[in-house]
Motif scaffolding. Structure first.
Motif, PDB file in Angstrom:
ATOM      1  N   UNK A  71       0.849  -1.195   0.000  1.00 14.92           N
ATOM      2  CA  UNK A  71       0.000   0.000   0.000  1.00 14.92           C
ATOM      3  C   UNK A  71       0.885   1.245   0.000  1.00 14.92           C
ATOM      4  N   UNK A  72       1.949   1.218   0.800  1.00 15.56           N
ATOM      5  CA  UNK A  72       2.864   2.360   0.886  1.00 15.56           C
ATOM      6  C   UNK A  72       3.569   2.616  -0.445  1.00 15.56           C
ATOM      7  N   UNK A  73       3.778   1.579  -1.221  1.00 16.21           N
ATOM      8  CA  UNK A  73       4.485   1.693  -2.501  1.00 16.21           C
ATOM      9  C   UNK A  73       3.565   1.972  -3.686  1.00 16.21           C
ATOM     10  N   UNK A  74       2.268   1.865  -3.475  1.00 20.53           N
ATOM     11  CA  UNK A  74       1.304   2.008  -4.566  1.00 20.53           C
ATOM     12  C   UNK A  74       1.335   3.426  -5.135  1.00 20.53           C
ATOM     13  N   UNK A  75       1.191   3.532  -6.440  1.00 16.21           N
ATOM     14  CA  UNK A  75       1.218   4.844  -7.099  1.00 16.21           C
ATOM     15  C   UNK A  75      -0.161   5.307  -7.561  1.00 16.21           C
ATOM     16  N   UNK A  76      -1.196   4.561  -7.229  1.00 13.48           N
ATOM     17  CA  UNK A  76      -2.558   4.946  -7.608  1.00 13.48           C
ATOM     18  C   UNK A  76      -2.892   6.299  -6.987  1.00 13.48           C
ATOM     19  N   UNK A  77      -3.506   7.171  -7.772  1.00  4.80           N
ATOM     20  CA  UNK A  77      -3.932   8.484  -7.268  1.00  4.80           C
ATOM     21  C   UNK A  77      -5.446   8.455  -7.126  1.00  4.80           C
ATOM     22  N   UNK A  78      -5.907   8.337  -5.876  1.00  9.24           N
ATOM     23  CA  UNK A  78      -7.344   8.302  -5.582  1.00  9.24           C
ATOM     24  C   UNK A  78      -7.886   9.715  -5.700  1.00  9.24           C
ATOM     25  N   UNK A  79      -9.019   9.867  -6.412  1.00 13.16           N
ATOM     26  CA  UNK A  79      -9.504  11.211  -6.751  1.00 13.16           C
ATOM     27  C   UNK A  79     -10.891  11.546  -6.223  1.00 13.16           C
ATOM     28  N   UNK A  80     -11.587  10.596  -5.601  1.00 13.89           N
ATOM     29  CA  UNK A  80     -12.899  10.925  -5.072  1.00 13.89           C
ATOM     30  C   UNK A  80     -13.667   9.702  -4.625  1.00 13.89           C
TER      31      UNK A  80
END
Length: 165
Positions: A71-80
């Motif tokens: 989770x700390x390494x994830x690059x997903x950008x949550x937007x809403x």
């Protein structure tokens, strides 16, 4: 894990400051009072890459294989986050369901994760148990729950365990 100032709007979409919203749950000074608040705080934990909080609010029987470090390494950008429906899950309930759509960008593409999540209160504390993906056939949903190496149903192109699993 990125730090978020307490007076910044909370990522969960509540329009409250992080410090009085999900921040108090992430810091351990309070427990979520409802299933919806736990769901929102878990979404905020994904935004902030707080795998330790996600693990601590996951039902114990589902913790094997959970990798807080990924989770700390994830690059997903949550937007809403959009809450679609809450069934029970209130301050007097022992179970609840929260249906939501989480929006995110990955590799320059917009995606959505639509889930109907099951929550249980155990010893006074809410936990995320599991969820289904509405619109995904039951046979496919079953394989997603069992197959952490399967493609994620959210459409990110990542393995389920590296994305929403």
């Amino acid at each position: 894990m990125p730090n978020l100032p307490a007076d910044t709007l909370c990522p969960c979409g509540s329009l409250k400051d992080y410090g009085v919203c999900c921040g108090k749950y992430h810091s351990g000074t309070a427990n979520a009072e409802t299933a919806e608040k736990l769901m929102r705080s878990r979404y905020s934990a994904f935004v902030l890459r707080n795998g330790d909080y996600l693990l601590s609010t996951l039902a114990e029987e589902n913790r094997s294989g959970f990798d807080a470090e990924s989770i700390a390494q994830d690059t997903t950008r949550w937007t809403g986050l959009d809450i679609i429906e809450c069934v029970a899950g209130g301050i007097l309930d022992q179970t609840g369901i929260v249906e939501f759509v989480a929006h995110f960008d990955d590799s320059g593409k917009s995606h959505q994760l639509h889930e109907r999540s099951n929550f249980e209160r155990r010893d006074g504390k809410w936990f995320y148990v599991d969820g289904i993906f509405p619109g995904v056939s039951q046979s496919n949903a079953s394989s997603v729950k069992a197959g952490r190496n399967d493609p994620c149903p959210c459409g990110s192109g990542k393995k389920f365990k590296k994305c929403c699993g």
